[in-house]
Scaffold this active site. Structure first.
Site, PDB file in Angstrom:
ATOM      1  N   GLU A  64       0.811  -1.225   0.000  1.00 16.20           N
ATOM      2  CA  GLU A  64       0.000   0.000   0.000  1.00 16.20           C
ATOM      3  C   GLU A  64       0.842   1.272   0.000  1.00 16.20           C
ATOM      4  O   GLU A  64       0.517   2.243  -0.676  1.00 16.20           O
ATOM      5  CB  GLU A  64      -0.896  -0.026   1.244  1.00 16.20           C
ATOM      6  N   ASP A  65       1.956   1.243   0.754  1.00 17.13           N
ATOM      7  CA  ASP A  65       2.696   2.489   1.003  1.00 17.13           C
ATOM      8  C   ASP A  65       4.061   2.593   0.332  1.00 17.13           C
ATOM      9  O   ASP A  65       4.755   3.586   0.515  1.00 17.13           O
ATOM     10  CB  ASP A  65       2.885   2.674   2.526  1.00 17.13           C
ATOM     11  N   ASP A 100     -18.400  -1.552  41.822  1.00 12.29           N
ATOM     12  CA  ASP A 100     -17.541  -2.648  41.345  1.00 12.29           C
ATOM     13  C   ASP A 100     -16.618  -2.203  40.212  1.00 12.29           C
ATOM     14  O   ASP A 100     -16.592  -2.787  39.149  1.00 12.29           O
ATOM     15  CB  ASP A 100     -18.371  -3.874  40.936  1.00 12.29           C
TER      16      ASP A 100
END
Length: 713
Positions: free
Chosen positions: A76-77, A260
């Site tokens: 992708e990059d 709690d």
């Protein structure tokens, strides 16, 4: 920044026989192709794949997964190609990296459609190889850890919202609770920073007292175990901030009353010891009715097993205690990753695959949805974490989302059983079809041949499968009716121009008209006339461009022009249609800035809904028409908001003053005071758009003792 040697050490510790060479080669390749790239934080880009690989090593994944983690965004990059990855690292690594890669290089109509398709692609790859989603979760976790470096506040919120809606529920469904908790907490920090900081401050304020309290309770539990010769590890931990916030909202409690917020855990060697310890805790402190859950006898679909009980503790407060074995604790921490084994080319265990059949079902349910809004809405429904477990009359256990009905159960058994469902028995007695099923009930469906689904079922079914099958049937019925109406309208219009519609419908000219309008079949064209999307005159123009048609067009244009002159431009423009009656859906009250869709309604023009409106998602997509806001409009629009706050003198005056100060008009106001001293104030305001509304909401959040402000509808 984590180093490659740290990752290799972790892998060797978990899997002494692991192939470290593939991890080394992936690191060198990733470093080379990412060289010179920087993160928004100012660090070298390589820090990101290294951190992702480190998270995967913590999850004890195999060498192929960690190599894929180091390479997860190179396609992708960077200039790296799929062919290159396949040749150097093999088919397995390429398959995973390809599944993780987003669809940013493909053309889409909108960013929303691209995002939906990326998630669809991820789900498909995840059904084929679960390692895809494990890497995606590690990737998202590191991105959330560095989200503060994004400059755009809107971008931060968008990423945090997607994380909370999609990735945190997937982590929960996979049983990886430490990732789920961290994703929720970090998303909460960006989506509601004021509430996050307030809880953070309050927890820190009493930190020393709480630590002393935890030590005291642990000693009580340990003494009780020792007295009965039970060897177990006892720990106490704070619930994460998002969990505390959710409890405050769901139960309308101020922070002081959420007792709690600390949970205790007992870890033992065997299952019988777990039940023995449960008995000891109930003899030590009084249990609270309906607060006991046996996930050992009935595990969650993600393999999580534990006993959960809530008791009244030594100082009159509620305490949540979880009891499990060491093996169960491993699964609770790592989920599916605890069962992960791809050693020597072996695939994942058959039982594990069956347990995660929900992934396959999720994919199958989503494949039919092309509309990105509907797809994303249904993914969110599918990932809904709360479940009930019911039995068939034969004793088979079925898992359904909380709130599911006998109709959902019927469709889960088979689509035909769902369609022919006329009634249901729960534990032997008849119940309405909208009855909400509870865990442990035995459900029997009563069917009748020739029976069909009802449109009303869409108001109460909870599963995507049931909803999509019902809508499919309604769509078919509506299409048949629209074809009949469209044919009738065409016959009348064609007669006016002395044309025989029934003869022309079989001609080559009509086939050309069908193609010109972008349809595949003549029936689709005629149905479109019935829906009101196309007029018979438009078809006649295509077939017979004669003078009389042109004359008719000329007359029509004069009429339309006259109407246009009289009518001022409204707030919404309908694509391809002039002078159409427009009204806004009261269910969702859209305002400028909201993504919107229009629905053609016979006799009422076009109704405008917000794109995420639940009612709009139930409507027939064939009636959908593109609409957009008119940027020139100066109109104001009604919108409803809820302001939840602690009660105090002058609260309403301060809230009203803040609304007025921000230029919004109050159309109506209504307040409800609850038993726990909280106030729900409902306002109907008049605003110019989403930006105006956001200013009002953010201003109201600053008002003293306001807990929450949200838009309704």
């Amino acid at each position: 920044m984590i180093r490659i040697t740290d990752i290799l050490d972790k892998v060797t510790e978990n899997q002494p026989e692991a192939d470290l060479d593939i991890i080394d080669r992936a690191y060198i390749f990733s470093a080379r192709v990412h060289d010179g790239q920087m993160r928004l934080s100012g660090e070298p880009y390589l820090s990101h794949p290294l951190e992702v690989a480190g998270i995967l090593a913590d999850m004890k994944l195999d060498a192929v997964s960690i190599a894929a983690g180091l390479l997860h965004d190179v396609i992708e990059d960077t200039h790296a190609t799929e062919e290159e990855i396949g040749e150097i690292f093999g088919r397995d690594v390429l398959h995973i990296v390809s599944g993780v890669t987003k669809l940013s290089k493909l053309p889409f109509n909108s960013a929303q459609a691209r995002e939906a398709e990326s998630i669809r692609k991820m789900l498909l790859a995840m059904a084929d190889d679960i390692r895809v989603i494990l890497i995606k979760l590690a990737d998202r976790l590191h991105n959330m850890r560095t989200l503060q470096y994004h400059k755009s506040a809107a971008k931060k919120k968008k990423i945090a919202r997607e994380t909370l809606d999609i990735y945190a529920p997937i982590a929960a469904r996979l049983g990886i609770y430490w990732i789920k908790n961290e994703l929720e907490n970090r998303s909460f920090q960006f989506l509601n920073p004021e509430a996050y900081e307030e809880i953070h401050r309050r927890v820190d304020k009493d930190k020393e007292d709480r630590e002393n309290y935890v030590d005291t309770v642990k000693q009580y539990i340990q003494m009780k175990l020792d007295e009965n010769s039970l060897k177990g590890d006892v720990s106490g931990r704070y619930k994460h901030f998002y969990s505390i916030h959710q409890k405050m909202l769901k139960q309308n409690l101020p922070f002081e009353e959420v007792y709690d917020i600390i949970a205790f855990r007992i870890i033992l060697d065997t299952i019988p010891q777990c039940y023995e310890a449960l008995g000891l805790m109930h003899s030590l402190w009084r249990p609270i009715a309906k607060k006991f859950k046996d996930y050992i006898g009935m595990p969650k679909p993600n393999m999580y097993q534990s006993l959960h009980t809530t008791v009244i503790g030594p100082f009159g407060e509620r305490i949540e205690i979880q009891i499990r074995t060491h093996d169960m604790d491993k699964v609770a921490k790592s989920g599916i990753a605890a069962h992960w084994s791809y050693k020597e080319g072996k695939v994942i265990d058959d039982n594990v695959s069956k347990t995660f059949a929900w992934v396959q079902n999720l994919v199958e349910n989503q494949e039919a949805f092309r509309d990105p809004n509907e797809f994303m809405e249904n993914v969110r429904i599918d990932l809904f974490p709360d479940e009930v477990y019911v039995f068939t009359p034969q004793g088979d256990i079925k898992s359904l989302p909380k709130g599911a009905t006998p109709v959902d159960f019927a469709y889960l058994i088979h689509s035909e059983v769902g369609a022919q469902c006329v009634g249901a028995k729960v534990n032997g007695r008849m119940v309405p079809l909208k009855y909400e099923l509870q865990t442990g009930e035995i459900v029997e469906v009563v069917t009748s041949k020739g029976h069909h689904p009802s449109k009303d079922w869409l108001n109460f079914v909870k599963t995507v499968k049931a909803r999509s099958r019902i809508r499919q049937w309604i769509k078919t019925q509506e299409k048949e009716r629209s074809i009949s109406l469209g044919r009738e309208m065409c016959e009348k219009a064609f007669r006016k121009y002395r044309l025989n519609f029934n003869t022309l419908i079989k001609s080559e000219e009509m086939n050309n008209v069908v193609e010109a309008f972008g349809f595949k079949q003549t029936d689709d064209l005629i149905a479109s006339v019935g829906y009101g999307k196309i007029t018979p005159l438009q078809i006649i123009r295509k077939i017979t461009p004669k003078e009389e048609v042109e004359d008719a067009d000329s007359l029509l244009n004069k009429v339309v022009t006259k109407i246009d002159k009289k009518k001022e431009k409204g707030g919404v423009m309908v694509k391809g249609v002039d002078d159409v009656l427009v009204r806004f859906g009261k269910c969702c009250q859209p305002v400028p800035g909201d993504p919107i869709i229009g629905y053609i309604t016979r006799g009422y023009g076009v109704t405008i809904h917000r794109a995420t409106c639940v009612n709009a998602l139930k409507m027939n997509p064939e009636r959908q028409i593109e609409v957009e806001w008119n940027q020139d409009t100066k109109e104001t629009y009604p919108v409803k908001i809820l302001v939840r706050s602690l009660d105090r003198v002058g609260l309403l005056a301060d809230v009203a003053a803040n609304i007025t100060k921000n230029g919004a008009n109050i159309l109506s106001a209504n307040t409800e005071t609850k038993e726990n001293h909280t106030v729900d104030s409902y306002f109907s305001l008049s605003v110019h758009g989403t930006e105006h509304l956001t200013r009002v909401v953010e201003s109201l959040k600053q008002v003293k003792q306001v807990l929450e402000v949200k838009r309704l509808g």
